[in-house]
Design an enzyme around this catalytic site. Sequence first.
Site, mmCIF file in Angstrom:
data_model
loop_
_atom_site.group_PDB
_atom_site.id
_atom_site.type_symbol
_atom_site.label_atom_id
_atom_site.label_comp_id
_atom_site.label_asym_id
_atom_site.label_seq_id
_atom_site.Cartn_x
_atom_site.Cartn_y
_atom_site.Cartn_z
ATOM 1 N N GLU A 47 84.888 82.658 40.704
ATOM 2 C CA GLU A 47 85.261 81.357 40.176
ATOM 3 C C GLU A 47 86.201 80.788 42.226
ATOM 4 O O GLU A 47 86.712 81.898 42.081
ATOM 5 C CB GLU A 47 86.514 81.260 39.011
ATOM 6 C CG GLU A 47 87.036 79.606 38.541
ATOM 7 C CD GLU A 47 87.654 80.141 37.183
ATOM 8 O OE1 GLU A 47 87.074 79.654 36.275
ATOM 9 O OE2 GLU A 47 88.514 80.978 36.981
ATOM 10 N N ASP A 71 85.867 86.954 38.007
ATOM 11 C CA ASP A 71 87.443 85.964 37.506
ATOM 12 C C ASP A 71 88.394 86.643 38.580
ATOM 13 O O ASP A 71 88.856 87.529 38.006
ATOM 14 C CB ASP A 71 87.743 85.567 36.231
ATOM 15 C CG ASP A 71 88.979 85.063 36.458
ATOM 16 O OD1 ASP A 71 89.576 84.445 36.860
ATOM 17 O OD2 ASP A 71 89.839 84.964 35.372
ATOM 18 N N ASP A 104 90.536 87.773 30.869
ATOM 19 C CA ASP A 104 89.450 87.637 32.268
ATOM 20 C C ASP A 104 88.134 87.706 32.189
ATOM 21 O O ASP A 104 87.348 87.513 33.295
ATOM 22 C CB ASP A 104 90.716 88.875 33.355
ATOM 23 C CG ASP A 104 92.707 88.123 33.016
ATOM 24 O OD1 ASP A 104 92.459 86.942 33.765
ATOM 25 O OD2 ASP A 104 93.090 89.047 32.510
#
Length: 171
Positions: free
Chosen positions: A74, A14, A146
């Site tokens: 992502e 991420d 996260d």
Amino acid sequence: MIVAPSPVRCLGVDPGSLACGWAVVERFGSRMSLVEAGVIRNPRGADFDQRALHIHERLAEAIAAHHPGFMAVESPFVEKNAATALKLGQIRGGILLTAALHGLPVGDYNPMQVKKAVSGYGWADKSQVGKMVMTLLNLKEPLAADAADAAAVAIGHLLATRGLPAAPGRA
């Protein structure tokens, strides 16, 4: 002769320049488990090139320690602030370079795809995604936000590909 399935590992990421979540998730048949996860934190005052280097080094350490077969990243949502979008794009570029340097194929997923894969609902909020990550990985304690997002990216990739490397041109 029947060949037993072997476990496959995915490093989910991420991206973020101040806090970059990562998680290595392993799939064996229909079961998934968390190998390790964390958040790479950079100080606000650090030079941007040093932030990118720090993220690269920590991800390279995770790759060396856990030997994932592929990486899932992502993709950013549409950012209203152009400067922030540019920085996030640069961080993603560094992450993709890290994958390439280690020979890892990359899957690229937008936030809605990740949320839908993990929770069944593309508009799920962070807490719903975090709870589903805990459930899918049979965790006793929640991950940092996260790291949970990174685990969700890895889970989404493992579900989408059934543990196979990303198709060419996915990233």
